[in-house]
Design an enzyme around this catalytic site. Structure first.
Site, short mmCIF file in Angstrom:
data_model
loop_
_atom_site.label_atom_id
_atom_site.label_comp_id
_atom_site.label_asym_id
_atom_site.label_seq_id
_atom_site.Cartn_x
_atom_site.Cartn_y
_atom_site.Cartn_z
N GLU A 270 0.84 -1.03 0.36
CA GLU A 270 -0.13 0.17 0.38
C GLU A 270 1.69 1.42 0.20
OE1 GLU A 270 -3.71 2.43 2.90
OE2 GLU A 270 -2.17 0.14 3.37
N LYS A 337 -9.52 1.42 -2.70
CA LYS A 337 -9.80 0.78 -1.27
C LYS A 337 -11.19 2.06 -1.08
CE LYS A 337 -8.55 1.17 3.40
NZ LYS A 337 -7.18 1.11 4.54
N CYS A 389 -5.11 -3.35 3.55
CA CYS A 389 -5.36 -2.78 4.49
C CYS A 389 -6.15 -2.94 5.86
CB CYS A 389 -4.58 -1.89 5.10
SG CYS A 389 -3.95 -1.31 6.43
#
Length: 515
Positions: A270, A337, A389
């Protein structure tokens, strides 16, 4: 059954000490310790203590939650004070704020339990586990949700029988089974007659045997040939990650890692490239893409990018496999995301909280959502469904993409949490998702825990944390659906529990007082 011991436990100081000790021990049940056997004992201990002082049930449950969640999530303080350099007079109360909120859920479970007024054997045998699981589900969903620390996650370990329930009904079924184990242990040890003790013993054995049997069943099947993967771990300190004078060293480190591997799939973590894709010099992006192509690799990198209108930005993974100098950044295959971290990736109550962001070194704090059910990347001979994440904590939200995929991938940057247990707790969530979805999960992280997880939830390979390295290994693409996927997620099971709760409330309702 132990009246003398019970009297000692009811002494206020002893009671408070025991309750606090049980809560402080909860982190030992999760990664990296994996003492899964301990959680049913701790939960059973909580239930028994509350039985001794039923008038303090709600307060005791809240204290257990407050202390337990503070111990489990002390890494919040690491992020706020140690990394973001927020002054201690802000960092400490903000660290306690999340546990103080999360403690309301166990308190709610016991508040409901008291108001249901169930017979003891029914209440402990089914009522309390149902209510606890429903409130855990609510904790995962309300206000964007925070499911870390659920009882079920403590059971995701190699030798845990209860992990076998994850592909059947997801993490909430595992939580329910764990709560049942805890309350049935109370019935086994503290019942006045033989009947509930025998029933509890039979139930415990049945759950354990069922879990062991489920662990032997393969719900998904291999497809295609194995694929080699390389997972880059740059180990870039958070305080240096966005520093202008560190950009070139960061690019050089990750480029050298891409150059050293000939794996078919290469993944960078990320925001590995910390500058917006549109603002990154084209020759740098081209160098990454060409280096991967020369080595026969498909390459995906974590990088923020502006939306097409230039007004907003996304936390994204970009597939550079087919990149050319003529490619417009917005036209590249991307995964953006969707489930963002409140106060970390978007700013609730912005007018009230902006001063905190001004006090912290936290760039890129207001991302936009990428949208649900995004298509997997075509990489080598695999269809790779990415998540980023925090999203690894929400199994229901990964099902739509996983159905189209043969391989799961998580890209994370846990440098915010230093050398704390946060990275290991997140790894345990990846193990859960691999079990629920019946696919390999590969994890590329900045500082750890970079790993390859099998469809059985086992860690096949793992990189040493807090080191710059490339983890190489082989994975097998998988196809098919687990029962959890066929159900569409947790809602059918949660609906069943809700129906049971309503039935219990109706079945054991108290008659109205008559004059």
């Amino acid at each position: 059954m132990f009246p003398k011991l019970d009297r000692i436990w009811q002494i206020p100081a002893v009671y408070c000490l025991l309750l606090t000790a049980l809560a402080l021990a909860t982190p030992l049940t999760f990664a990296p310790y994996y003492h899964f056997w301990l959680m049913p004992l701790l939960f059973g201990g909580l239930v028994r203590l509350i039985e001794l002082k039923p008038h303090r049930a709600v307060r005791s449950a809240y204290w257990f939650g407050l202390i337990g969640y503070t111990a489990q999530f002390w890494w919040i303080h690491t992020a706020l004070h140690g990394i973001a350099k927020l002054p201690e007079y802000f960092a400490l109360p903000l660290t306690l704020l999340l546990p103080a909120f999360l403690g309301l859920y166990p308190a709610l479970a016991f508040w409901l339990y008291r108001h249901f007024r169930l017979p003891r054997n029914v209440g402990l045998g089914i009522g309390l586990p149902v209510l606890w699981t429903l409130t855990e589900f609510a904790r995962e969903r309300l206000l964007t949700g925070f499911g870390w620390g659920a009882l079920g996650y403590s059971q995701i370990a190699d030798n845990s029988p209860l992990a076998g329930f994850a592909p059947l009904g997801g993490i909430h079924l595992v939580t329910f089974a764990t709560a049942l184990m805890g309350t049935w242990l109370v019935l086994l040890v503290n019942s006045q007659t033989a009947k509930p003790r025998i029933a509890a013993a039979v139930g415990i054995v049945a759950i354990l045997l069922s879990g062991c049997l489920l662990r032997t069943i393969a719900f998904t099947q291999p497809t295609g040939s194995p694929t080699t993967v390389a997972l880059a771990q740059g180990n870039i300190e958070q305080r240096l990650k966005f520093a202008p004078n560190q950009l070139l060293p960061t690019y050089q480190r990750y480029l050298s890692q891409v150059a050293t591997t000939r794996a078919q799939i290469v993944i960078l973590p990320e925001t590995a490239l910390p500058v917006f894709l549109q603002n990154t010099p084209g020759e740098i992006i081209q160098e990454f893409a060409q280096t991967a192509r020369r080595n026969g690799s498909s390459l995906a990198v974590g990088v923020p990018l502006f939306t097409a209108d230039g007004e907003n930005y996304l936390n994204a993974i970009v597939n550079l496999t087919d990149y050319t100098p003529q490619t417009q950044p917005e036209k590249l295959p991307i995964y953006a995301k969707n489930h963002l971290v409140p106060f970390g990736e978007y700013k609730p109550l912005k007018p009230l909280t902006q001063f905190l962001y001004n006090a912290m070194n936290m760039p890129l704090g207001d991302f936009q959502r990428g949208g649900a059910a995004q298509a997997p990347f075509s990489m080598a001979n695999q269809k790779v469904a990415f998540n980023i994440c925090y999203e690894d904590g929400f199994g229901d939200e990964l099902i739509a993409s996983a159905r189209q995929a043969t391989l799961l991938a998580n890209a994370s940057n846990m440098a915010w949490y230093g050398d704390s247990n946060a990275m290991w707790q997140q790894l345990q969530q990846s193990q859960t998702r691999a079990l629920e979805l019946g696919r390999y999960m590969i994890r590329a992280t900045n500082t750890g825990a970079t790993a390859i997880v099998s469809p059985q939830g086992s860690i096949v390979q793992q990189a040493a944390p807090n080191t710059a390295t490339v983890l190489e290994g082989s994975v097998q693409g998988m196809t098919g659906e687990t029962p959890f996927m066929r159900l569409g997620g947790s809602l059918p099971f949660i609906g069943l529990l809700a129906a049971i709760a309503v039935w219990l409330k109706w079945r054991f309702r108290q008659p109205e007082n008559t004059k």
